[in-house]
Design a protein around this motif. Structure first.
Motif, short mmCIF file in Angstrom:
data_model
loop_
_atom_site.label_atom_id
_atom_site.label_comp_id
_atom_site.label_asym_id
_atom_site.label_seq_id
_atom_site.Cartn_x
_atom_site.Cartn_y
_atom_site.Cartn_z
N THR A 1 -66.04 33.01 -66.73
CA THR A 1 -67.33 32.55 -67.28
C THR A 1 -68.48 32.88 -66.33
O THR A 1 -69.61 33.03 -66.78
N ARG A 2 -68.19 32.99 -65.04
CA ARG A 2 -69.23 33.39 -64.07
C ARG A 2 -69.44 34.90 -64.08
O ARG A 2 -70.31 35.41 -63.37
N GLY A 3 -68.66 35.64 -64.86
CA GLY A 3 -68.81 37.09 -64.96
C GLY A 3 -68.08 37.87 -63.89
O GLY A 3 -68.32 39.06 -63.71
N ILE A 4 -67.19 37.19 -63.16
CA ILE A 4 -66.44 37.87 -62.10
C ILE A 4 -65.23 38.56 -62.72
O ILE A 4 -64.48 37.96 -63.48
N THR A 5 -65.07 39.84 -62.40
CA THR A 5 -63.92 40.59 -62.89
C THR A 5 -63.01 40.91 -61.71
O THR A 5 -63.45 40.92 -60.56
N PHE A 6 -61.75 41.16 -62.01
CA PHE A 6 -60.77 41.47 -60.96
C PHE A 6 -60.21 42.86 -61.20
O PHE A 6 -59.99 43.28 -62.33
N SER B 1 -73.40 46.84 -57.86
CA SER B 1 -73.56 46.88 -59.32
C SER B 1 -73.42 48.29 -59.87
O SER B 1 -72.90 48.49 -60.96
N GLU B 2 -73.85 49.31 -59.09
CA GLU B 2 -73.75 50.68 -59.57
C GLU B 2 -72.32 51.23 -59.51
O GLU B 2 -72.05 52.33 -59.99
N ASP B 3 -71.39 50.47 -58.92
CA ASP B 3 -69.99 50.90 -58.85
C ASP B 3 -69.26 50.68 -60.18
O ASP B 3 -68.13 51.14 -60.34
N PHE B 4 -69.88 49.98 -61.13
CA PHE B 4 -69.21 49.61 -62.37
C PHE B 4 -69.66 50.48 -63.54
O PHE B 4 -70.81 50.89 -63.63
N GLN C 1 -65.74 48.29 -73.74
CA GLN C 1 -65.51 46.87 -73.98
C GLN C 1 -65.08 46.15 -72.71
O GLN C 1 -65.32 44.97 -72.57
N THR C 2 -64.42 46.88 -71.79
CA THR C 2 -64.01 46.27 -70.54
C THR C 2 -64.81 46.85 -69.38
O THR C 2 -65.23 48.00 -69.43
#
Length: 200
Positions: free
Chosen positions: A20-25, A62-65, A70-71
């Motif tokens: 919910t905090r927007g953290i992805t693994f 942020s530019e690494d993503f 959708q993912t």
């Protein structure tokens, strides 16, 4: 047992709260060379990542993503770079103390000499940073030169991939446009060959 981020001092776990905090693994890369770069970036002694070892998104810029699908995915070739290391794990600032560098410092005018602050650390003035000598000199340490080279090579590879992808996208768009134009031509020809509509 929930998955935990492998970074030093990071306590993020893969759970609903972090989602919910927007953290992805993200799993460590499969290729040995890229995985080794991630392991080195963590600065943990004798650390070897397994196939299930994760890093959370807080350790990437942020530019690494790539968020176009959708993912959320990491772009090819990125290395984690945002960490909160304690003092003993911080990289020391390399200072050059060779005969040549001392001679150059002695030959610089006073307004180009490093400013010494109250902390005792030296910082370069804007004028000194602008001199050609400082812009083009190589670091004295071979490891630093190798790191710079690897960084530049990674940037070149990334740009080459982006160029290749852009060319492929352009080719797909051209092919799609040709197909649409052919379809339009066929529709027009069919309409011209049709008998006139019967009036009621």
């Amino acid at each position: 047992m929930p998955d935990v981020c492998a970074a030093y001092g990071c306590s993020n776990r893969r759970c609903l709260k972090t989602r919910t905090r927007g953290i992805t693994f993200h799993l460590f890369p499969k290729t040995r060379e890229r995985r080794r770069k991630w392991e080195v970036a963590l600065r943990r002694d004798s650390f070897a990542a397994s196939d299930r070892t994760l890093l959370c998104s807080e350790h990437f810029r942020s530019e690494d993503f790539d968020r176009t699908g959708q993912t959320v995915r990491l772009r090819d070739g990125v290395v984690p770079s945002i960490f909160n290391f304690p003092a003993h794990l911080q990289k020391p600032v390399a200072t050059r103390r060779t005969t040549t560098s001392r001679r150059v410092e002695g030959a610089l005018p006073m307004d180009l000499m490093p400013d010494v602050e109250a902390t005792g650390e030296s910082s370069l003035s804007c004028k000194q940073q602008a001199t050609d000598h400082l812009l083009y000199t190589l670091p004295a340490c071979p490891k630093a030169i190798k790191a710079k080279l690897e960084e530049a090579t990674a940037i070149v590879r990334k740009l080459q991939r982006e160029k290749s992808n852009a060319l492929k996208r352009e080719k797909r768009v051209k092919n799609n446009m040709k197909a649409l134009l052919r379809m339009r031509e066929q529709i027009i020809l069919l309409e011209l060959n049709l008998p006139p509509a019967k009036s009621l």
